[in-house]
Design an enzyme around this catalytic site. Sequence first.
Site, PDB file in Angstrom:
ATOM      1  N   LYS A  28       0.472  -5.044   9.100  1.00 60.50           N
ATOM      2  CA  LYS A  28       1.743  -4.626   8.515  1.00 60.50           C
ATOM      3  C   LYS A  28       2.461  -3.748   9.528  1.00 60.50           C
ATOM      4  CE  LYS A  28       3.866  -2.685   4.351  1.00 60.50           C
ATOM      5  NZ  LYS A  28       4.738  -1.626   4.893  1.00 60.50           N
ATOM      6  N   ARG A  77       8.126   0.522  -3.874  1.00 59.55           N
ATOM      7  CA  ARG A  77       8.433   1.492  -4.928  1.00 59.55           C
ATOM      8  C   ARG A  77       8.863   0.861  -6.248  1.00 59.55           C
ATOM      9  NH1 ARG A  77      12.552   4.955  -1.612  1.00 59.55           N
ATOM     10  NH2 ARG A  77      12.586   3.024  -0.388  1.00 59.55           N
ATOM     11  N   CYS A 100       3.230   3.095   9.166  1.00 62.43           N
ATOM     12  CA  CYS A 100       3.413   4.405   8.545  1.00 62.43           C
ATOM     13  C   CYS A 100       3.972   5.402   9.556  1.00 62.43           C
ATOM     14  CB  CYS A 100       2.082   4.905   7.993  1.00 62.43           C
ATOM     15  SG  CYS A 100       2.220   6.496   7.155  1.00 62.43           S
ATOM     16  N   HIS A 155       7.970  -4.690   7.504  1.00 58.50           N
ATOM     17  CA  HIS A 155       8.900  -3.774   6.842  1.00 58.50           C
ATOM     18  C   HIS A 155      10.197  -3.838   7.635  1.00 58.50           C
ATOM     19  CE1 HIS A 155       9.488   0.368   4.761  1.00 58.50           C
ATOM     20  NE2 HIS A 155      10.656  -0.191   5.029  1.00 58.50           N
ATOM     21  N   GLN A 177      -6.098  -1.568   3.167  1.00 52.82           N
ATOM     22  CA  GLN A 177      -5.349  -1.255   4.382  1.00 52.82           C
ATOM     23  C   GLN A 177      -6.054  -0.137   5.137  1.00 52.82           C
ATOM     24  OE1 GLN A 177      -1.515   1.002   4.808  1.00 52.82           O
ATOM     25  NE2 GLN A 177      -0.738  -1.004   5.474  1.00 52.82           N
ATOM     26  N   PRO A 209       0.847  -1.198   0.000  1.00 50.81           N
ATOM     27  CA  PRO A 209       0.000   0.000   0.000  1.00 50.81           C
ATOM     28  C   PRO A 209       0.880   1.244   0.000  1.00 50.81           C
ATOM     29  CG  PRO A 209       0.022  -1.030   2.180  1.00 50.81           C
ATOM     30  CD  PRO A 209       0.753  -1.950   1.264  1.00 50.81           C
ATOM     31  N   ASN A 231       9.138  -6.913   3.618  1.00 49.01           N
ATOM     32  CA  ASN A 231       8.959  -5.699   2.827  1.00 49.01           C
ATOM     33  C   ASN A 231      10.131  -4.756   3.118  1.00 49.01           C
ATOM     34  OD1 ASN A 231       7.155  -2.712   3.412  1.00 49.01           O
ATOM     35  ND2 ASN A 231       7.572  -3.489   1.370  1.00 49.01           N
ATOM     36  N   GLY A 232      10.495  -3.962   2.115  1.00 46.21           N
ATOM     37  CA  GLY A 232      11.510  -2.943   2.327  1.00 46.21           C
ATOM     38  C   GLY A 232      12.747  -3.139   1.465  1.00 46.21           C
ATOM     39  N   GLY A 233      12.957  -2.257   0.508  1.00 42.00           N
ATOM     40  CA  GLY A 233      14.183  -2.264  -0.269  1.00 42.00           C
ATOM     41  C   GLY A 233      14.309  -3.351  -1.311  1.00 42.00           C
TER      42      GLY A 233
END
Length: 328
Positions: free
Chosen positions: A138, A233, A98, A170, A68, A15, A210-212
């Site tokens: 998440k 991304r 977030c 994350h 979400q 998301p 998640n992440g990178g």
Amino acid sequence: MKINAQTASRLSVAPMMDWTDRNCRVFHRVMSRHALLYTEMVTAPALVRGGARHLIAFHAAEHPVAVQLGGSDPAELATATAMCVDEGYDEVNLNVGCPSDRVQSGAFGAVLMKSPDLVAACVSAMQEAAGDVPVTVKCRIGVDDQDAHVVLPAFIEVMRDAGITRMQIHARKAWLEGLSPKQNRDVPPLDYDLVHAMKVRFPDMHLSINGGIATMAQVKEELAHMDGVMVGRAAYHTPYDILGNADAEVFGDPRPPLSREEVALAMEDHIGRHIAAGGKLAQVTRHMLGLFSGQPGARRWKRILSERGHKEGADFALVREALPLREM
């Protein structure tokens, strides 16, 4: 047939505020039949108190799709969850990751890592309202000066005790003081090893990392450790690289993938419906700018759609025009 969100979560698109709207999700779905797609975060207060039900509208073609939610009031989250289940979502996810100031001021998002018992109360209420639809969480590995190696397993254990069986982690801390939301996506170091250790420690939990993660090679590498991979991304900026062959490489689907050109052409019906309903071409094509990333003519493709997609009367004909022009 009921969509199995857990199976789909082997690869999911994170998301992302201002990015993963319904136009983006339709575009991503053209490339992958199987990946789990997430909405932007929708706050429970906006749905329950603000009457903003239009924020959770989606097209049936988007399945499997998860919503979400952001919030910290169990009763309000339960009401919002019931609305999302009624809308037909395959999963309801709670945002505990977030780091934005706006989210902190509402006492939800990553700041909730400091209040696991409150999160447990929230997800318990959400699960009661969700019925058979799975509720997931998440989260980050920790916030601020917390010891992630202590906080993360303790948080997961509380979630498991509350009935949560699936989480997305994350692999960065969130710094709520001193870093902007943008910096929080890059500055805190990634700790994949810690997230991998959580899968070993909690083998009964379905955990996604998640992440990178920026390439399909990384996705497959992470799937050797985890139940699922959530890409953010990279799925937006280089969508075809992540989703174009995902059905075959991640889900074992033998059907041949669409080419980049076929993906662009497959958006015609959706763009036509969107414009007929009063929308603008650029509201869809802004999500398509990265389709040819890394390919010859990618810059021309982006320039044509960016410069002319917002103009009055622009329609799918511009996409058709841009396809051969990018090769010149």
